[in-house]
Design a protein around this motif. Structure first.
Motif, mmCIF file in Angstrom:
data_model
loop_
_atom_site.group_PDB
_atom_site.id
_atom_site.type_symbol
_atom_site.label_atom_id
_atom_site.label_comp_id
_atom_site.label_asym_id
_atom_site.label_seq_id
_atom_site.Cartn_x
_atom_site.Cartn_y
_atom_site.Cartn_z
ATOM 1 N N MET A 185 31.247 53.667 32.002
ATOM 2 C CA MET A 185 31.893 53.923 33.274
ATOM 3 C C MET A 185 31.124 55.006 34.014
ATOM 4 O O MET A 185 31.045 56.147 33.553
ATOM 5 C CB MET A 185 33.348 54.348 33.072
ATOM 6 C CG MET A 185 34.158 53.349 32.258
ATOM 7 S SD MET A 185 35.918 53.778 32.178
ATOM 8 C CE MET A 185 35.817 55.321 31.270
ATOM 9 N N ASN A 186 30.567 54.651 35.152
ATOM 10 C CA ASN A 186 29.814 55.580 35.980
ATOM 11 C C ASN A 186 30.497 55.751 37.328
ATOM 12 O O ASN A 186 31.326 54.946 37.726
ATOM 13 C CB ASN A 186 28.385 55.077 36.191
ATOM 14 C CG ASN A 186 27.615 54.915 34.910
ATOM 15 O OD1 ASN A 186 27.734 55.721 33.989
ATOM 16 N ND2 ASN A 186 26.789 53.867 34.844
ATOM 17 N N ALA A 187 30.103 56.788 38.034
ATOM 18 C CA ALA A 187 30.650 57.059 39.367
ATOM 19 C C ALA A 187 32.171 56.983 39.365
ATOM 20 O O ALA A 187 32.778 56.338 40.215
ATOM 21 C CB ALA A 187 30.057 56.087 40.383
ATOM 22 N N LEU A 188 32.765 57.644 38.406
ATOM 23 C CA LEU A 188 34.214 57.579 38.245
ATOM 24 C C LEU A 188 34.959 58.173 39.431
ATOM 25 O O LEU A 188 34.514 59.145 40.040
ATOM 26 C CB LEU A 188 34.621 58.281 36.962
ATOM 27 C CG LEU A 188 34.350 57.472 35.691
ATOM 28 C CD1 LEU A 188 34.344 58.372 34.468
ATOM 29 C CD2 LEU A 188 35.393 56.368 35.542
ATOM 30 N N LYS A 189 36.086 57.570 39.726
ATOM 31 C CA LYS A 189 36.941 57.983 40.822
ATOM 32 C C LYS A 189 38.311 58.363 40.284
ATOM 33 O O LYS A 189 38.714 57.886 39.225
ATOM 34 C CB LYS A 189 37.097 56.842 41.831
ATOM 35 C CG LYS A 189 35.789 56.311 42.391
ATOM 36 C CD LYS A 189 36.040 55.107 43.284
ATOM 37 C CE LYS A 189 34.752 54.564 43.843
ATOM 38 N NZ LYS A 189 34.983 53.373 44.707
ATOM 39 N N PRO A 190 39.056 59.207 41.002
ATOM 40 C CA PRO A 190 40.399 59.564 40.539
ATOM 41 C C PRO A 190 41.288 58.346 40.285
ATOM 42 O O PRO A 190 42.116 58.381 39.367
ATOM 43 C CB PRO A 190 40.945 60.416 41.682
ATOM 44 C CG PRO A 190 39.728 61.053 42.263
ATOM 45 C CD PRO A 190 38.671 59.986 42.189
ATOM 46 N N GLU A 191 41.117 57.293 41.058
ATOM 47 C CA GLU A 191 41.922 56.098 40.870
ATOM 48 C C GLU A 191 41.586 55.333 39.591
ATOM 49 O O GLU A 191 42.277 54.373 39.242
ATOM 50 C CB GLU A 191 41.824 55.167 42.086
ATOM 51 C CG GLU A 191 40.406 54.875 42.532
ATOM 52 C CD GLU A 191 39.958 55.758 43.687
ATOM 53 O OE1 GLU A 191 39.425 55.216 44.674
ATOM 54 O OE2 GLU A 191 40.153 56.992 43.605
ATOM 55 N N ASP A 192 40.536 55.748 38.896
ATOM 56 C CA ASP A 192 40.216 55.170 37.597
ATOM 57 C C ASP A 192 41.044 55.792 36.481
ATOM 58 O O ASP A 192 40.982 55.328 35.342
ATOM 59 C CB ASP A 192 38.731 55.345 37.272
ATOM 60 C CG ASP A 192 37.823 54.573 38.217
ATOM 61 O OD1 ASP A 192 38.159 53.423 38.560
ATOM 62 O OD2 ASP A 192 36.769 55.122 38.601
ATOM 63 N N THR A 193 41.774 56.833 36.793
ATOM 64 C CA THR A 193 42.590 57.513 35.793
ATOM 65 C C THR A 193 43.631 56.565 35.216
ATOM 66 O O THR A 193 44.413 55.958 35.950
ATOM 67 C CB THR A 193 43.286 58.731 36.408
ATOM 68 O OG1 THR A 193 42.305 59.698 36.790
ATOM 69 C CG2 THR A 193 44.240 59.377 35.412
ATOM 70 N N ALA A 194 43.625 56.427 33.905
ATOM 71 C CA ALA A 194 44.542 55.513 33.225
ATOM 72 C C ALA A 194 44.291 55.594 31.724
ATOM 73 O O ALA A 194 43.319 56.199 31.271
ATOM 74 C CB ALA A 194 44.326 54.073 33.700
ATOM 75 N N VAL A 195 45.172 54.962 30.979
ATOM 76 C CA VAL A 195 44.905 54.711 29.573
ATOM 77 C C VAL A 195 44.131 53.408 29.500
ATOM 78 O O VAL A 195 44.556 52.397 30.064
ATOM 79 C CB VAL A 195 46.194 54.608 28.746
ATOM 80 C CG1 VAL A 195 45.879 54.240 27.299
ATOM 81 C CG2 VAL A 195 46.958 55.923 28.801
#
Length: 126
Positions: free
Chosen positions: A83-93
Motif C-alpha cells: 500500500m503506497n500513497a496512503l490516504k486517511p480514507e484507507d484507515t480500516a481493519v
C-alpha cells in the motif's frame, strides 16, 4: 481448512506506505483465489484487491488502483498487499481472505470468500 494470519498493519502518515502480509497454513494457497478486504468502523466490509491462483490476474477497488498492489508466492504460502500513497480514507481493519471455488472471474463480494484472517489495523493520519 486453511488458516490465515495477517500482519504488517500500523499507524502511518498520509502519503506513507505499508506492506501487509497474509501467512497461510493448513492448505496450499495455490488452491485459492486470495483477496484483501477492509472494514472501517460503522461501515460495511469492502473489497480492496484480489489475485488469482496463479498470480497472473488481479483486481482492485477503483480508489486504490495505482496505489495498492497485491502479490503472492505460492511456494511461501504467503500473499502481500503493498500500500503506497496512503490516504486517511484507507484507515480500516484489513482482512485477508480465501475463495476456494472455481471461478472464471475474480470475485469481489466478501460473501464469496469462505476463509478469513483475524485482520490487521491500518491507520492513516494527516
Amino acid at each position: 481448512q486453511v488458516q490465515l494470519v495477517e500482519s504488517g498493519g500500523g499507524l502511518v502518515q498520509a502519503g506513507g506506505s505499508l506492506r501487509l502480509s497474509c501467512a497461510a497454513s493448513g492448505r496450499a494457497i495455490s488452491s485459492y483465489t486470495m483477496g484483501w478486504f477492509r472494514q472501517a468502523p460503522g461501515k460495511e466490509r469492502e473489497f480492496v484487491a484480489a489475485i488469482s491462483r496463479s498470480g497472473i490476474s488481479s483486481n482492485y477497488l477503483e480508489s486504490v488502483k495505482g496505489r495498492f498492489s497485491v502479490s503472492r508466492d505460492n511456494a511461501k504460502n504467503t500473499v502481500w498487499l503493498q500500500m503506497n500513497a496512503l490516504k486517511p480514507e484507507d484507515t480500516a481493519v484489513y482482512f485477508c481472505a480465501a475463495d476456494f471455488r472455481l471461478n472464471v472471474q475474480i470475485r469481489v463480494s466478501p460473501r464469496d470468500y469462505a476463509y478469513w484472517g483475524q485482520g490487521t489495523q491500518v491507520t492513516v493520519s494527516l
